[in-house]
Structure formats: C-alpha cells, structure tokens
Design a protein around this motif. Structure first.
Motif, PDB file in Angstrom:
ATOM      1  N   THR A  44      36.079  38.951  32.548  1.00 52.26           N
ATOM      2  CA  THR A  44      34.852  38.844  33.334  1.00 52.26           C
ATOM      3  C   THR A  44      35.161  38.057  34.601  1.00 52.26           C
ATOM      4  OG1 THR A  44      33.489  38.879  31.337  1.00 52.26           O
ATOM      5  CG2 THR A  44      32.465  38.055  33.345  1.00 52.26           C
ATOM      6  N   VAL A  45      34.886  38.663  35.762  1.00 52.65           N
ATOM      7  CA  VAL A  45      35.188  38.044  37.048  1.00 52.65           C
ATOM      8  C   VAL A  45      33.885  37.842  37.805  1.00 52.65           C
ATOM      9  CG1 VAL A  45      36.418  38.283  39.231  1.00 52.65           C
ATOM     10  CG2 VAL A  45      37.473  39.105  37.107  1.00 52.65           C
ATOM     11  N   PHE A  46      33.604  36.593  38.128  1.00 57.71           N
ATOM     12  CA  PHE A  46      32.373  36.201  38.814  1.00 57.71           C
ATOM     13  C   PHE A  46      32.737  35.807  40.240  1.00 57.71           C
ATOM     14  CE2 PHE A  46      29.014  33.113  39.900  1.00 57.71           C
ATOM     15  CZ  PHE A  46      27.877  33.811  39.523  1.00 57.71           C
ATOM     16  N   LEU A  83      41.770  37.613  40.316  1.00 56.80           N
ATOM     17  CA  LEU A  83      41.153  36.563  41.125  1.00 56.80           C
ATOM     18  C   LEU A  83      41.861  36.323  42.457  1.00 56.80           C
ATOM     19  CD1 LEU A  83      40.534  33.906  38.314  1.00 56.80           C
ATOM     20  CD2 LEU A  83      38.867  35.469  39.296  1.00 56.80           C
ATOM     21  N   ALA A  84      43.012  36.918  42.658  1.00 59.45           N
ATOM     22  CA  ALA A  84      43.843  36.598  43.817  1.00 59.45           C
ATOM     23  C   ALA A  84      43.074  36.742  45.125  1.00 59.45           C
ATOM     24  CB  ALA A  84      45.064  37.512  43.837  1.00 59.45           C
ATOM     25  N   PHE A 101      35.708  33.255  39.861  1.00 55.94           N
ATOM     26  CA  PHE A 101      36.030  32.572  38.613  1.00 55.94           C
ATOM     27  C   PHE A 101      36.228  33.643  37.547  1.00 55.94           C
ATOM     28  CE2 PHE A 101      34.545  31.018  34.494  1.00 55.94           C
ATOM     29  CZ  PHE A 101      35.303  29.871  34.336  1.00 55.94           C
ATOM     30  N   GLY A 102      37.221  33.466  36.680  1.00 56.17           N
ATOM     31  CA  GLY A 102      37.495  34.473  35.668  1.00 56.17           C
ATOM     32  C   GLY A 102      37.529  33.918  34.263  1.00 56.17           C
ATOM     33  N   ARG A 130      33.668  51.621  40.731  1.00 54.27           N
ATOM     34  CA  ARG A 130      34.849  50.929  40.228  1.00 54.27           C
ATOM     35  C   ARG A 130      35.590  50.235  41.370  1.00 54.27           C
ATOM     36  NH1 ARG A 130      36.717  55.822  36.220  1.00 54.27           N
ATOM     37  NH2 ARG A 130      35.511  55.163  34.409  1.00 54.27           N
ATOM     38  N   SER A 131      36.131  49.075  41.067  1.00 54.80           N
ATOM     39  CA  SER A 131      36.750  48.265  42.107  1.00 54.80           C
ATOM     40  C   SER A 131      38.170  48.736  42.403  1.00 54.80           C
ATOM     41  CB  SER A 131      36.795  46.803  41.665  1.00 54.80           C
ATOM     42  OG  SER A 131      37.840  46.611  40.724  1.00 54.80           O
ATOM     43  N   VAL A 132      38.771  48.115  43.402  1.00 49.54           N
ATOM     44  CA  VAL A 132      40.147  48.443  43.777  1.00 49.54           C
ATOM     45  C   VAL A 132      41.118  48.096  42.652  1.00 49.54           C
ATOM     46  CG1 VAL A 132      39.753  48.190  46.241  1.00 49.54           C
ATOM     47  CG2 VAL A 132      40.429  46.196  44.902  1.00 49.54           C
ATOM     48  N   HIS A 133      40.693  47.236  41.722  1.00 41.38           N
ATOM     49  CA  HIS A 133      41.582  46.860  40.625  1.00 41.38           C
ATOM     50  C   HIS A 133      41.651  47.926  39.547  1.00 41.38           C
ATOM     51  CE1 HIS A 133      42.088  42.769  42.091  1.00 41.38           C
ATOM     52  NE2 HIS A 133      40.791  42.649  42.210  1.00 41.38           N
TER      53      HIS A 133
END
Length: 338
Positions: free
Chosen positions: A270-272, A191-192, A197-198, A158-161
C-alpha cells in the motif's frame, strides 16, 4: 414471456430505492462522530438493499447463479458529519448507461438536524457480478450476462509501476509479524522519488469475501490504517494532535477503484502519496495497492482521499482548522523547523 430475472434486472436498472440506515457503533472513534470508512459502509449497505428490493439479493446471486456482488468503484463526498444513533434516509438511484458492463448507482444520504433534513452524503458506486470459479460453473441468466465478469477490475488507471519486475522479500511471515514499513526492496521501488509512505502487509481472512478476494470494506480499512501509519511516521500521529490540540482528522471525500483482484494471504503493498496541500486547509493523497505475481507488480486498486483537521469545541461541536507550519512541513516531507 418476461422472466423473474428480467423483472429484477429492470428494477435494478430503472427503479429508485429508499431506505433507512444507521451507522455502526464501531465507526465512532472520536467523541460521537462517525468516520469516513463507516459512512462508505452505509453507502454499500444501501446498494445491497437495492439488490434485495429488486429480488436479487447477494446471497441468492451467489448461491443460485455463482455470482459475487462486488462494489468495484466508489466516490463519496461527506457534506455533514454523522453521529452515533443518527438514522439516515438513503436514496439509491440507478444510473447505468446502455452498454455499461457494471451496474451504476447514485446514492444520497440525508440526516435531520434541528428539524430540517440535510443532504449529508453523495456517492457514486459501480457494481460488478464476479463469476465464482471455486465450484463448478452454473448457467448465468441471459439478463445478467452483461454484468458478469471473470475477473474484477478495469485496469484503466494502472500506474507506471504496473508490470514492473519486482523482487519481494520474505518479511511478512507470521514469525516476523504481519507486515513492515521498513527496508523492503519492493517498497523502495514503489516509493522512489515520491512524497509517499509505504506499507507491506499480509492480507488476512477477515478482510476478504467470496472465498478469497479482498473486499471493498477491506480496502477502506486499509486506507484508514495507512493514513494512521503515515501520520505517525511524519511525527504528527492522530493521538499526538488529539492530545496537543484536540484536532481530529476529517475526510470529506474518498475514492476507491478496483483495477484487478487481491487475494487472501498475498502480500499487499500500500503506497500513500501526498499529491497537493491546498491552501493549508486540506490535502489530497493517492493510495495505490499492489501485489507481486510471477515476479512482477500487479496494481489491484487505486483511490484518493481529501484530508483535513477539525478542532472539537465540546463533545458535540467541532469546526475546521487550518494547518500550521509543523503540519504543512510534515505533509510535504520536510524536516521540522529548528
């Protein structure tokens, strides 16, 4: 006395399955080549056939024991392209280790070219048995209890988000269309500062299975679509490069790992993110998936693809091509050269 279930589980854990698989016509989008999504469908079908051969097909597991078969981790490398009407020999080899709580498989697909059989695809897959909670629970056979889970996902990457507070906007109502790539507070948060791209999108019924969960095939479709949207957003859409240069996208490697569950009619973010452009020949990108629950981000899956381009020489043959400055700058999020 050995039970039929014990015999079936022994097969799942120890016996190799060999079968023939053929890609679907739907997967042929450019000339007669088959895209990575449908190659992964072949891998999934081979794994499902392994369960059938063992005597525990997906239907029986669900109807008799309330267990949904879910491929929750997939890592696939394409070594040779598939075409329409190819018939592949698929070999499924169990690789589950003692103590594993998911079934593990190595899947290899072979195709024939010029009278020789070539190794076309190698893949690693993990399968969980998700306990259904829509209806009253039924006893799970002892031999299957090790692999039965109340919820999908490892949570290992899992990411930091993940868990961050989030304030979603109501911009995926049917009156506003199914999704957005525009101004959205959660996308802006995700996206910051990233070369990313989201896309926010309402999960529809056809992408789900076992009543409510986004399926592996749904995630694969989502990866394919977000790549399409990303390239268009960067000014190098798939049709643009097809028309200008006869370049086609190729994905020699793709990975998906479940971290949690995403449910029908939730908004999926969805974040690419482009991670690396390698020698102007391929780039790797990470795809992360989130929902917002109780005001916090929950990461439901992550994955990666390796992406490049090929130029087609005729309706049968193609060859890989290096990126030019326009493509490199687009992938890196830099403005086009003046």
């Amino acid at each position: 006395m050995t039970t039929p279930t014990a015999t079936a589980v022994k097969y799942l854990l120890e016996i190799q399955t060999t079968l023939q698989v053929r890609p679907r016509f739907e997967g042929s989008n450019i000339n007669t080549w088959i895209g990575f999504k449908h190659v992964n469908y072949l891998v999934e079908e081979a794994v499902l056939e392994h369960f059938r051969n063992a005597g525990l097909p997906s239907r029986e597991l669900f109807e008799e024991y309330g267990l949904g078969v879910d491929v929750v981790d997939l890592d696939t490398r394409i070594l040779h392209a598939f075409h329409q009407d190819d018939v592949a020999r698929a070999v499924v080899v169990p690789v589950t280790k003692d103590g594993d709580t998911a079934f593990g498989f190595s899947v290899t697909l072979y195709v024939e070219r010029d009278g020789k059989e070539l190794k076309a695809v190698t893949s690693k897959a993990k399968v969980s048995l998700r306990v259904d909670d829509y209806l009253a629970a039924v006893p799970v056979p002892a031999e299957l209890q090790r692999f039965a889970v109340a919820r999908l996902g490892s949570g290992a990457e899992r990411s930091v988000h993940h868990g961050a507070e989030a304030a979603p906007a109501a911009n995926t109502a049917l009156s506003a269309g199914r999704g957005t790539t525009g101004a959205d507070p959660v996308l802006e948060q995700l996206l910051a500062g990233a070369n990313a791209f989201g896309w926010k999108w309402r999960i529809p019924y056809p992408y789900c299975h076992f009543n409510e969960r986004l399926a592996l095939s749904g995630y694969l479709r989502q990866v394919e679509e977000v790549v399409d949207l990303f390239l268009a957003d960067r000014g190098i859409s798939i049709k643009t490069l097809l028309d200008d240069r006869k370049w086609i996208p190729v994905v020699p490697r793709s990975q998906i790992q479940f971290l949690d569950e995403a449910l029908m009619e939730e908004d999926l973010y969805t974040v690419f993110t482009v991670e690396e452009v390698f020698k102007d020949f391929t780039y790797t990108a990470r795809t992360d998936f989130y929902v917002v629950r109780d005001g916090r981000l929950v990461q439901t899956a992550t994955g990666r693809i390796t992406h490049g381009y090929a130029v087609f020489e005729n309706r049968r043959d193609w060859s890989l091509v290096g990126f030019d400055e326009r493509v490199v700058r687009a992938l890196n999020g830099e403005p086009a050269a003046g």
